[in-house]
Every structure is written in C-alpha cells, then in structure tokens.
Design an enzyme around this catalytic site. Sequence first.
Site, mmCIF file in Angstrom:
data_model
loop_
_atom_site.group_PDB
_atom_site.id
_atom_site.type_symbol
_atom_site.label_atom_id
_atom_site.label_comp_id
_atom_site.label_asym_id
_atom_site.label_seq_id
_atom_site.Cartn_x
_atom_site.Cartn_y
_atom_site.Cartn_z
ATOM 1 N N HIS A 20 -1.967 0.991 -9.794
ATOM 2 C CA HIS A 20 -2.596 -0.023 -8.932
ATOM 3 C C HIS A 20 -3.222 -1.153 -9.769
ATOM 4 O O HIS A 20 -4.442 -1.379 -9.726
ATOM 5 C CB HIS A 20 -3.650 0.621 -8.014
ATOM 6 N N ARG A 73 0.848 -1.184 0.000
ATOM 7 C CA ARG A 73 0.000 0.000 0.000
ATOM 8 C C ARG A 73 0.892 1.246 0.000
ATOM 9 O O ARG A 73 2.011 1.219 0.520
ATOM 10 C CB ARG A 73 -0.890 0.035 1.256
HETATM 11 C C1 GLV Z 1 -5.491 -4.834 -4.259
HETATM 12 O O1 GLV Z 1 -4.791 -3.932 -3.956
HETATM 13 C C2 GLV Z 1 -6.063 -5.780 -3.350
HETATM 14 O O2 GLV Z 1 -5.942 -5.581 -2.136
HETATM 15 O O3 GLV Z 1 -6.655 -6.772 -3.821
#
Ligand code: GLV
Length: 297
Positions: free
Chosen positions: A260, A212
């Site tokens: 992401h 993260r």
């Molecule tokens: C993506 O970041 C997830 O947590 O699946």
Amino acid sequence: MNPWKEAILETDPDLDVEIWPRVEKNERVTFAVVWNQPPNVLNSYPNLGVVSSLGAGVDHLISDKTLPEKVKVTRVVIPSLKEQISDYVLNAVMNYRFNTATYVDQKRIGQWNPIDPIQKADLTVGVMGLGEMGQSIIERLQLNGYKVFGWSRSGSQVGNTVCYGGDQFDDFLRRTNILVNALPLTSETNGILDLEVFKKLTSHSYLINVGRGAHLIEEDLIYALDTDALQGACLDVFEEEPLPTHHSFWNRPKIMVTPHVAAITDPKEAAKVIVENYKLSLSGMSLMYEVDRGKGY
Ligand code: GLV
C-alpha cells in the site's frame, strides 16, 4: 511531535491540535483528521462538524456506521498523490512489458534467458475510475505513448480519451489488455474485479490494483492466473492489510505485491488542504473535496 500535528501547526501555529486518544475536552472538537479510525470514536465529539480523511480514499469513513449523519466528510487531493499513483501505474505497466519480475528471479539463479518484451503498440490500458487519480493515471500513460481507455459508472469524459459508461463495461473490457483499477470503494464497486471481468480481457491481460483490496475477489484472481485468463497482477492494496504472512499471494510468482505505497500522503502538503478546510468550516463556506456520503466518493 506527531508529524501531522507538526505539519498542521507549521501551516497555522494558532490552531489547537490534539492527538487521539489524548483529547482533553471532547466538546471542543469541531474538526477531525483521520485514517482507519476504530468505530465509536467519532461519535464521542458532540460538536464535530467535519472529518477529513488523511488520504484520497474515504471508504474507512463511509463504512463507519458510528459516524454521526450530520458530520461532513472531506478528503485530501494533492498533486503529489496524483503524481505518485501515476508513476506507480506506469512503472507496473513497464515491469509487465519488460518481464522485470522474471529477470529478478533469473538473476537469483544466474540464468540468462531473454524474453521478447510486449510491444507498446500491442497494448491497450483500460483505467477503471475517472476521478482525480484515474484522470492523472490516464494522462501519464498517454504522455508515455500508451493507448488508454477509461471506464466509470457515470461515464464521465476525460479530455479526448475514449471513455465508457456503466452499461458499456463489457465493450471496455474486451478492448483492454492491462486493466487498472482506480475506483473508489463503494457498495456498488465492492468485488467488481471478478472472474467474469478477467475472462473478458483480451490477450496480454494483466491487472493493476491501486484502488482497494475489497474491489478484488481474491479466489477469482488465483483461478484466472491458474487458467491463464490473466497473465499476472500487480497489487498494492489488499482485503486484509498488512497482507497476512500465510496468504497465498506471497508465493505466487505471477503476483507482484507492494505494501500500500502507490500514493503516500505527505503531511506538509496535505496540511494546507486540511487547514484551509478547517477555516472554511468555521466560516460556514463550502468545503474543498467534500464527499457525497450517499454516493461514497
Ligand atoms: C490511499 O490509499 C489513499 O486513499 O490516499
């Protein structure tokens, strides 16, 4: 139709699925499936028993102070998430070794300038976080002939891989060139990727963050790159997403930015776990991939 509703109904057409904010009767909601929900939503369903994250991460649920304590939290762990994240990390390692980003820049200006690749034998990859994702990253790298070490706060073991525990963090870092972060975000791991960590890495030091954004102290990364404590970074997650247009990461050649995408949940595959958990919750049986809300993972 909403792809999640479609996937859930394809798995079980008899279910009653509503998409927030169009919920007819709040009292009827017993199970919710969410991603990055706003606060004060999940506390409006008096009979809510379980909330499932749409992905592997649950930090958005753990940090939601308005989520009632009695509500159980589950997450989705499916083969394709592990497959994707391992591929992503392997690709990032290869891009670093073979200077892919530099050649993309060189091509743009018609420059032919070969650079020696980093030899596999000269590298050790250190994976932080030994949960489902971390384990699968380790396996994929090992299958491709990389030397890999693992680290987690609890010091869990992954097969025959050398794994370090909480108080052996420095030993782990000193043996690592490429640091891969696959930790869950908790109050203990928030900001863990800082200058002290980068300074301890050994030569050819590189960071891959698939955890993260809040794991990383962004100013420390910039400082580490500017002072050559770190040679580069590949980042898939950010403190603020989408990464703001004015953010300095955009203009840094040593930072690879992806939006992401390291592991995107497939609704059809995830729906099977979600529906199964819904049924388990109806019969009061223990749930799959239930999260310890105290620990945060
Ligand atoms: C993506 O970041 C997830 O947590 O699946």
